[in-house]
Design an enzyme around this catalytic site. Sequence first.
Site, PDB file in Angstrom:
ATOM      1  N   HIS A 219      59.172  14.959   2.897  1.00 60.18           N
ATOM      2  CA  HIS A 219      58.052  15.880   2.670  1.00 60.18           C
ATOM      3  C   HIS A 219      58.432  17.272   3.175  1.00 60.18           C
ATOM      4  O   HIS A 219      59.050  17.411   4.226  1.00 60.18           O
ATOM      5  CB  HIS A 219      56.811  15.381   3.422  1.00 60.18           C
ATOM      6  CG  HIS A 219      55.554  16.108   3.073  1.00 60.18           C
ATOM      7  ND1 HIS A 219      55.293  17.389   3.506  1.00 60.18           N
ATOM      8  CD2 HIS A 219      54.485  15.737   2.329  1.00 60.18           C
ATOM      9  CE1 HIS A 219      54.112  17.765   3.047  1.00 60.18           C
ATOM     10  NE2 HIS A 219      53.597  16.784   2.323  1.00 60.18           N
TER      11      HIS A 219
ATOM     12  N   CYS B 102      55.856  18.463  -2.742  1.00 61.69           N
ATOM     13  CA  CYS B 102      54.494  18.865  -2.384  1.00 61.69           C
ATOM     14  C   CYS B 102      54.275  20.311  -2.794  1.00 61.69           C
ATOM     15  O   CYS B 102      54.837  21.231  -2.180  1.00 61.69           O
ATOM     16  CB  CYS B 102      54.251  18.677  -0.896  1.00 61.69           C
ATOM     17  SG  CYS B 102      52.585  19.176  -0.395  1.00 61.69           S
TER      18      CYS B 102
ATOM     19  N   HIS C 102      52.984  15.434  -4.383  1.00 64.73           N
ATOM     20  CA  HIS C 102      51.660  15.805  -3.894  1.00 64.73           C
ATOM     21  C   HIS C 102      51.247  17.049  -4.681  1.00 64.73           C
ATOM     22  O   HIS C 102      51.859  18.115  -4.526  1.00 64.73           O
ATOM     23  CB  HIS C 102      51.702  16.162  -2.414  1.00 64.73           C
ATOM     24  CG  HIS C 102      52.014  15.018  -1.517  1.00 64.73           C
ATOM     25  ND1 HIS C 102      52.076  15.152  -0.147  1.00 64.73           N
ATOM     26  CD2 HIS C 102      52.265  13.707  -1.780  1.00 64.73           C
ATOM     27  CE1 HIS C 102      52.356  13.978   0.398  1.00 64.73           C
ATOM     28  NE2 HIS C 102      52.478  13.092  -0.576  1.00 64.73           N
TER      29      HIS C 102
ATOM     30  N   ASP D 160      46.004  15.895  -3.992  1.00 58.87           N
ATOM     31  CA  ASP D 160      46.087  16.018  -2.541  1.00 58.87           C
ATOM     32  C   ASP D 160      45.109  17.066  -2.020  1.00 58.87           C
ATOM     33  O   ASP D 160      44.815  18.059  -2.689  1.00 58.87           O
ATOM     34  CB  ASP D 160      47.528  16.400  -2.173  1.00 58.87           C
ATOM     35  CG  ASP D 160      47.903  15.987  -0.778  1.00 58.87           C
ATOM     36  OD1 ASP D 160      47.194  15.172  -0.174  1.00 58.87           O
ATOM     37  OD2 ASP D 160      48.930  16.483  -0.277  1.00 58.87           O
ATOM     38  N   HIS D 161      44.604  16.836  -0.807  1.00 64.00           N
ATOM     39  CA  HIS D 161      43.821  17.807  -0.040  1.00 64.00           C
ATOM     40  C   HIS D 161      42.663  18.423  -0.831  1.00 64.00           C
ATOM     41  O   HIS D 161      42.654  19.600  -1.148  1.00 64.00           O
ATOM     42  CB  HIS D 161      44.718  18.936   0.476  1.00 64.00           C
ATOM     43  CG  HIS D 161      45.647  18.504   1.561  1.00 64.00           C
ATOM     44  ND1 HIS D 161      46.256  19.386   2.420  1.00 64.00           N
ATOM     45  CD2 HIS D 161      46.087  17.276   1.936  1.00 64.00           C
ATOM     46  CE1 HIS D 161      47.040  18.743   3.266  1.00 64.00           C
ATOM     47  NE2 HIS D 161      46.951  17.443   2.985  1.00 64.00           N
TER      48      HIS D 161
ATOM     49  N   TYR E 169      40.854  14.883   2.992  1.00 58.67           N
ATOM     50  CA  TYR E 169      40.917  13.599   2.303  1.00 58.67           C
ATOM     51  C   TYR E 169      39.533  13.068   1.945  1.00 58.67           C
ATOM     52  O   TYR E 169      39.257  11.876   2.049  1.00 58.67           O
ATOM     53  CB  TYR E 169      41.709  12.597   3.146  1.00 58.67           C
ATOM     54  CG  TYR E 169      43.151  12.999   3.279  1.00 58.67           C
ATOM     55  CD1 TYR E 169      44.027  12.834   2.225  1.00 58.67           C
ATOM     56  CD2 TYR E 169      43.625  13.592   4.444  1.00 58.67           C
ATOM     57  CE1 TYR E 169      45.351  13.238   2.327  1.00 58.67           C
ATOM     58  CE2 TYR E 169      44.946  13.995   4.556  1.00 58.67           C
ATOM     59  CZ  TYR E 169      45.801  13.816   3.496  1.00 58.67           C
ATOM     60  OH  TYR E 169      47.106  14.221   3.597  1.00 58.67           O
TER      61      TYR E 169
END
Length: 392
Positions: A237, A275, A302, A351-352, A370
């Site tokens: 990541h 990501c 991501h 994501d997020h 999340y």
Amino acid sequence: MRESWRWFGPDDPVSLDDVRQAGAREVVTALHQVPIGEAWTVAEVEERKRIIESGPRSRLDWTVVESIPIPDDVKRTGAAARRSIAAWIASLEALAACGVRIVCYNFMPVVDWCRTDLEWELANGARAMRFDLPRFATFELHILKRPGAERDFDPATRARAKAVFEAMTEDDVADLVTNIASALPGSTTEPLTIPAFREKLAAYGRVDAAVLRRHLVEFLEAVTPRAEELGITLTLHPDDPPRPLFGLPRVASSGDDYAALFDAVPSPANGMCYCTGSLGAGPANDLPSIARRFGPRIAFAHLRATRREADGSFFEADHLDGDVDMVAVLKALLAEDRVRASDRKIVFRSDHGHRMLDDLGPTKRTNPGYTAIGRLRGLAELRGAIRALEAG
């Protein structure tokens, strides 16, 4: 591309039925209850798989681990951390025995992902996570009081940090410490008090970027051959944010950082977690170009967006409306997917997400970044863009 959803286990306020109803088929999770540095066992992995994959409802599959934490001694000493590396390999073996083939990890020292605000209010009333550079400088200069920190901030930022600190209450200070020094959901580092934070930083006194990169290469040289034998792809990541923090180096912040690691350890098991939010917070990173450059190395993506500000601050934006050209990114990932076997398609997740709608309720428990509804909105937008590109 294969849709997945990050789930934190039985205590996650987002249930597995919520995941099913979002339309995701695959689950990203980890054994967060296992202490950092201890090996995961087959029994523990099997129990988590049983929870996810059994039952009368539509099938879910646990296909991605995020993350097996890398202990601090590996980052500080590299190959010398033999016990920790052996435990990490044992965890890979337990996962492979249970059919889990993608493992995400990071190599960020002391803390991993870092935000100053977890509930920053957007113009529409939703809440987002934010990295505010003056507030971060406030923490460094006036709360942590890290020696030499003033050299990392220009005079304007130092002045703004001083003004921010002078206006803070004790509760404001406590909140900022919690946001930065406490382990956030999904974190692979431990929560720290300010004294413990200072001790951790002191332990890295001789670790510069070259040393940290060498230790990462030594770790990969030790674990990648076994991962390749097991059929597991390791996905690193990116640093989040992709910049040095607390006087510590970062070694996974750019395309060139990844290229150096792939050159050093060329095994196909040495892969990338792509990501877009972490890399996208770095203005020099061209996200579509990185996707094309490292397409064969990307096993896990991501997909999220940030909106950068001139002073280095950024916040989590809507998935299609940040600084990342998400449509161009998706086009590059889909092109890579077309040349892959069906069981090797890129796994992605929305994501997020923002905290919004019913998730804003005063009694609703959510994990920062999340929430169910914000991620569902992002997934719907990404799914629509993917379908349109596939049809075109």
